[in-house]
Motif scaffolding. Structure first.
Motif, PDB file in Angstrom:
ATOM      1  N   UNK A  50      42.796  20.305  54.526  1.00 51.85           N
ATOM      2  CA  UNK A  50      43.738  20.144  53.409  1.00 51.85           C
ATOM      3  C   UNK A  50      45.074  19.602  53.883  1.00 51.85           C
ATOM      4  N   UNK A  73      33.016  18.748  55.734  1.00 49.26           N
ATOM      5  CA  UNK A  73      33.072  19.715  54.624  1.00 49.26           C
ATOM      6  C   UNK A  73      31.720  20.357  54.326  1.00 49.26           C
TER       7      UNK A  73
ATOM      8  N   UNK B 110      45.345  19.588  37.774  1.00 50.87           N
ATOM      9  CA  UNK B 110      44.525  20.346  38.738  1.00 50.87           C
ATOM     10  C   UNK B 110      45.423  21.067  39.738  1.00 50.87           C
ATOM     11  N   UNK B 114      45.730  25.022  40.250  1.00 50.21           N
ATOM     12  CA  UNK B 114      45.359  25.380  41.629  1.00 50.21           C
ATOM     13  C   UNK B 114      43.873  25.171  41.914  1.00 50.21           C
ATOM     14  N   UNK B 115      43.249  24.260  41.207  1.00 52.24           N
ATOM     15  CA  UNK B 115      41.837  23.964  41.476  1.00 52.24           C
ATOM     16  C   UNK B 115      41.695  22.736  42.383  1.00 52.24           C
ATOM     17  N   UNK B 117      42.805  21.999  45.428  1.00 49.94           N
ATOM     18  CA  UNK B 117      42.432  22.215  46.827  1.00 49.94           C
ATOM     19  C   UNK B 117      40.929  22.414  46.973  1.00 49.94           C
ATOM     20  N   UNK B 118      40.334  23.100  46.017  1.00 51.14           N
ATOM     21  CA  UNK B 118      38.884  23.343  46.113  1.00 51.14           C
ATOM     22  C   UNK B 118      38.116  22.038  45.938  1.00 51.14           C
ATOM     23  N   UNK B 119      38.631  21.169  45.087  1.00 50.53           N
ATOM     24  CA  UNK B 119      37.956  19.881  44.902  1.00 50.53           C
ATOM     25  C   UNK B 119      38.117  19.012  46.159  1.00 50.53           C
ATOM     26  N   UNK B 120      39.296  19.112  46.769  1.00 49.06           N
ATOM     27  CA  UNK B 120      39.533  18.311  47.980  1.00 49.06           C
ATOM     28  C   UNK B 120      38.694  18.782  49.148  1.00 49.06           C
ATOM     29  N   UNK B 121      38.253  20.040  49.125  1.00 46.64           N
ATOM     30  CA  UNK B 121      37.446  20.523  50.254  1.00 46.64           C
ATOM     31  C   UNK B 121      35.943  20.399  49.975  1.00 46.64           C
ATOM     32  N   UNK B 126      37.038  10.161  47.881  1.00 52.18           N
ATOM     33  CA  UNK B 126      38.122   9.799  46.949  1.00 52.18           C
ATOM     34  C   UNK B 126      37.595   8.876  45.857  1.00 52.18           C
ATOM     35  N   UNK B 282      42.862  12.349  48.370  1.00 55.09           N
ATOM     36  CA  UNK B 282      42.520  13.597  49.055  1.00 55.09           C
ATOM     37  C   UNK B 282      43.600  14.031  50.053  1.00 55.09           C
ATOM     38  N   UNK B 284      47.291  15.544  51.268  1.00 50.54           N
ATOM     39  CA  UNK B 284      48.220  16.553  50.790  1.00 50.54           C
ATOM     40  C   UNK B 284      49.458  15.835  50.227  1.00 50.54           C
ATOM     41  N   UNK B 287      52.002  13.898  52.258  1.00 52.41           N
ATOM     42  CA  UNK B 287      51.453  12.804  53.077  1.00 52.41           C
ATOM     43  C   UNK B 287      51.131  11.550  52.268  1.00 52.41           C
ATOM     44  N   UNK B 359      57.846  13.787  58.543  1.00 53.47           N
ATOM     45  CA  UNK B 359      57.063  14.243  59.695  1.00 53.47           C
ATOM     46  C   UNK B 359      56.548  13.054  60.520  1.00 53.47           C
ATOM     47  N   UNK B 360      55.989  12.059  59.790  1.00 57.14           N
ATOM     48  CA  UNK B 360      55.420  10.885  60.484  1.00 57.14           C
ATOM     49  C   UNK B 360      56.519  10.082  61.184  1.00 57.14           C
ATOM     50  N   UNK B 535      55.449  26.674  55.200  1.00 61.50           N
ATOM     51  CA  UNK B 535      54.491  26.414  54.120  1.00 61.50           C
ATOM     52  C   UNK B 535      54.323  27.619  53.235  1.00 61.50           C
TER      53      UNK B 535
END
Lengths: 309, 535
Positions: A50, A73, B110, B114-115, B117-121, B126, B282, B284, B287, B359-360, B535
């Motif tokens: 993530x 995954x 989404x 808060x759903x 993150x579950x879809x991204x995992x 994409x 997908x 974060x 980013x 960060x980058x 975080x």
């Protein structure tokens, strides 16, 4: 198997995780302990893809999670402290969605949905709309989602924080069942009793760094230079016991009252038998004698404050 | 888009939105509305016919009788055509509006629930998520349009339109709504729950722009009007009506159909949006970076290409063909000035698309210091790439103006003056983009939004200062304008290379400011990190 190699994450001006190296073998349950803000959630979010690490790699079953996310995954089950679900679906539709999203073979999906629904005790709600479920049921459905694709790696971020005691026990037995099937589990928590007797190894994180990690025995040994021994006896042998223990140079901090007490012993485990032998020889009627095992909580409190005894 | 109907994300939306009871209700409502609309059209035309009958009886002239005969003869087709136009109008508005707004809330919604993150995992790529959402989010309106489609088709054919025209209108609306869906999805990826309101304003602005692009039919780039659904509702249905109100788009000077132009524009813009979405869906939130550096240069080149491809040089009132083309470019210089001005916007947008997350940028800085990275790296500062984009834009300008040389004769002075203009605009844009990059390194919340607002304030203040300076003398006003903004290079009184000294002084001042901003950025990047999670 989970491997974290030199993992580092920076947020704006903050170093959240610094050079984290960790290897969790197959079938192991690793408890990640630390205060809020230690970097546990960041670590788990990087491990499940993530969050992109600033540096380093996270591997699930040997696959780089950042480079091959879709491939990785299939092995990962992720559960967080919130159990958000799609309220406008039925229970079986929700699981069917995730089974397809994890690209399980089409033929296996109906049977697997039935199996998982039974595992989380939602059989009677199979065709119910999710919006009508209680909070506890939604949480169980969330757990079912995380395991629908038979993940070999489970990443759990404070999974029990919103669960009632019964659901916690169910989650625990579910995870132990998964462990028995060969799954590797990384679980973070600051409720330390939750991990007691459950994890095979632990890691203590503070300020983004792993302070100590290893099997519970290893961490205990590393955190302890002397053992706390508890003993009880029958009769009036307080003075004799005190005299015998005081005469042993390996014994310290003797704290005895009538019939019971503790002392610290700095020798090896087998040497402890000689102490017991000398007490018995001195006619102390010992009824119990043994090392007081430290709880995960005690270990954490020592190590997190760098108070290594 | 193979087998989209088995896409899990599409199936999820279909299951959630189109349960049998709801589907039947929607179908019934649509059919009832069609019936009511049909009756209203019949009633309206009947009223007109009765008026004509009364007129014919009252005045008893041949003209009235002819009119009455014509109305009686065409009574049914006229009702059908009116009915069709209403149906298409309502469907066009519903389809485009609903698609845009449902997609504009998809990812942010989404995130809110808060759903996400579950879809991204999951193992969904994409592309799969994108297809599932684009086709799934507005599924209810697609279904409603599908229910009304047979009635619309019958009404169109009975109204005297060809089958091809009716299908063209459907294809046009579908293509526009897909483009708006991609635009909405992109907006929704940029939004967190606390900025969803901003997103809805953005979606409204996008919809307003798309509708308003209809007015560009009369501009120098008439093809851009093909983005507007109004073209389908008005122009395609009207067909080729001769007279001064007929406009046609041009591609390299050749007339093309509105449908083709719509497919080209919506298709290519949707492709760029899809590229940005696939790159970022997908990732974060912090980013997210819309385009890579080379993609941004490519996008700048593509937009420049469009300027010259859609250009319609000034030819008003073509009496031979009986049509009118838009066009506001009497000579090559006006095209060059317009291209420079548009490139100011393009470069700014490309700068926005390539801003580097903090960060980058810090990692890049460390690597640069260690000799492991370069100034042109993908994680570096955006200014070298703005320079490359400007060079590409200038190269495209040379190509474009040479291509139009037959209609708009080109002299070398035009290109030289355009080079100076573009240089000045690029310097100002670089300054502004670097300022935004600096904002990202500060602790501002929503740094880009706030940075853009600060820039808006700056230009407003520059306008006020210029107005104040102009009170003392026009020359002082020009100096202030040249020192603070690039606007002065567009002054129509400038001929050839005769730029006033203030232009060059302004250029040097801005380069000095760029140096200062770069130093401020370097200073920020060298600050030590605090230890501990955020975080």
């Amino acid at each position: 198997m989970i491997e974290l190699l030199g993992l580092r994450k920076e947020f704006e001006n903050v170093l959240a995780v610094d050079d984290l190296n960790l290897k969790i073998s197959k079938g192991e349950i690793f408890g990640l302990i630390g205060p809020n803000g230690a970097g546990k959630t960041t670590t788990i979010r990087m491990a499940c893809g993530l969050l992109a690490p600033t540096q380093g790699r996270a591997l699930a079953n040997g696959i780089d999670v950042a480079r091959e996310p879709e491939r990785a995954q299939q092995y990962i089950g992720y559960l967080s402290d919130f159990f958000a679900v799609y309220e406008d679906l039925k229970v079986w539709e929700y699981l069917d969605y995730f089974a397809h999203a994890y690209k399980m073979p089409e033929a296996e999906i109906p049977a697997r949905i039935t199996e998982v629904i039974a595992q989380v005790n939602l059989e009677v709600k199979r065709d119910a709309m999710i919006r009508g479920l209680s909070r506890g049921m939604k949480q169980r459905l969330g757990i079912a989602r995380a395991i629908i694709h038979r993940p070999q790696v489970m990443l759990l971020d404070e999974p029990a924080s919103g669960l009632d005691p019964k659901a916690r026990l169910e989650l625990r037995s579910l995870l132990l069942g998964l462990r028995d099937q060969g799954a590797t589990i990384l679980i973070s928590s600051h409720i330390l009793t939750e991990l007691e007797g459950f994890c095979t190894s632990i890691g203590i994180m503070e300020k983004g760094r792993m302070v100590r990690s290893g099997s519970i025995a290893e961490v205990t040994a590393a955190a302890t230079t002397s053992r706390l021994v508890r003993l009880t006896w029958a009769g009036d042998s307080l003075a004799v016991a005190q005299e015998k223990l005081a005469g042993d140079p390996r014994v310290s901090e003797v704290n005895l009252t009538t019939g019971a007490g503790t002392f610290r012993f700095s020798g090896a485990e087998e040497d402890l038998a000689t102490v017991l032998g000398s007490l018995v020889e001195a006619k102390v009627q010992v009824t119990s004698f043994g090392e007081a095992k430290q709880t995960v909580e005690e270990l954490y409190m020592k190590l997190s404050t760098h108070e290594v005894m | 888009m193979p087998r989209f109907w088995t896409n899990p994300e599409f199936v999820r939306h279909r299951r959630a939105e189109l349960r049998p009871v709801r589907a039947v209700t929607v179908a019934v409502v649509v059919l009832v509305m069609c019936v009511l609309l049909g009756l209203a059209c019949w009633s309206y035309e009947q009223n007109l016919l009765e008026n004509a009958q009364r007129g014919a009886e009252t005045f008893a002239t041949q003209a009235w009788q002819d009119r009455l005969d014509r109305m009686q003869r065409d009574f049914a087709p006229i009702i059908w055509l009116l009915f069709y136009r209403w149906l298409v109008g309502l469907q066009g508005v519903a389809l485009t509006f609903w698609t845009l707004f449902s997609c504009a809330q998809s990812v942010s919604g989404e995130r809110d629930r808060k759903t996400w993150d579950f879809q991204r995992t999951t193992r969904l790529t994409s592309t799969e998520i994108l297809i599932g959402k684009i086709l799934g989010e507005p599924i209810l309106v697609y279904f409603a349009v599908l229910c009304a489609a047979p009635v619309t088709l019958i009404a169109g054919l009975a109204g005297g339109l060809s089958f091809g025209t009716v299908i063209s209108v459907f294809v046009f609306l579908a293509s526009t709504s897909l483009f708006l869906g991609f635009g909405g999805m992109w907006l929704s990826t940029l939004l967190e729950s606390r900025t969803r309101g901003v997103g809805l304003i953005g979606a409204l602005a996008l919809y307003g722009f798309t509708l308003a692009s209809y007015g560009l039919r009369e501009s120098g780039l008439p093809g851009l009007a093909a983005m507007s659904p109004l073209i389908a509702i008005i122009d395609l249905v009207l067909g080729k009506v001769p007279g001064p109100f007929h406009f046609t788009p041009v591609l390299f000077g050749h007339e093309v159909s509105w449908l083709l132009m719509n497919l080209l524009l919506c298709g290519s813009f949707s492709a760029w949006l899809a590229l940005m979405l696939i790159r970022n869906l997908k990732r974060d939130y912090p980013d997210i970076r819309p385009l890579s550096r080379w993609q941004a240069v490519g996008c700048a080149a593509f937009l420049n290409f469009l300027i010259y491809a859609l250009l319609s040089p000034g030819r008003f009132g073509d009496t031979l063909s009986g049509t009118v083309r838009g066009g506001q470019f009497p000579d090559a210089k006006s095209v060059a000035v317009f291209a420079v001005a548009i490139n100011g916007l393009i470069l700014f947008l490309m700068g926005l698309a390539t801003l580097t997350p903090q960060e980058r940028l810090k990692v890049w800085r460390r690597k640069l210091s260690a000799g492991e990275s370069a100034v042109f790296a993908d994680d570096g500062l955006p200014w070298p790439w703005l320079g490359i984009s400007a060079v590409v834009a200038y190269a495209m300008m040379i190509w474009g103006l040479l291509a139009w040389d037959h209609a708009l004769p080109l002299d070398s002075g035009t290109l030289q003056a355009a080079a100076i203009r573009l240089l000045l605009v690029a310097v100002f844009v670089t300054r502004d983009v670097l300022f935004l990059q600096w904002c990202i390194l500060t602790r501002l919340r929503q740094p880009v939004v706030k940075g853009v607002l600060f820039l808006g304030l700056y230009y407003a203040a520059a306008a006020v200062l210029t107005a104040l300076a102009t009170i003392s003398s026009e020359e002082s006003g020009r100096w202030v304008l040249a020192l603070l903004t690039p606007v002065q290079v567009f002054d129509p009184r400038i001929h050839g290379m005769a730029f006033p000294p203030a232009t060059y002084v302004g250029l040097l001042v801005q380069m000095g400011i760029i140096g200062t901003v770069l130093a401020a950025i370097t200073n920020r990047l060298q600050r030590p990190l605090r230890i501990g999670a955020a975080a």
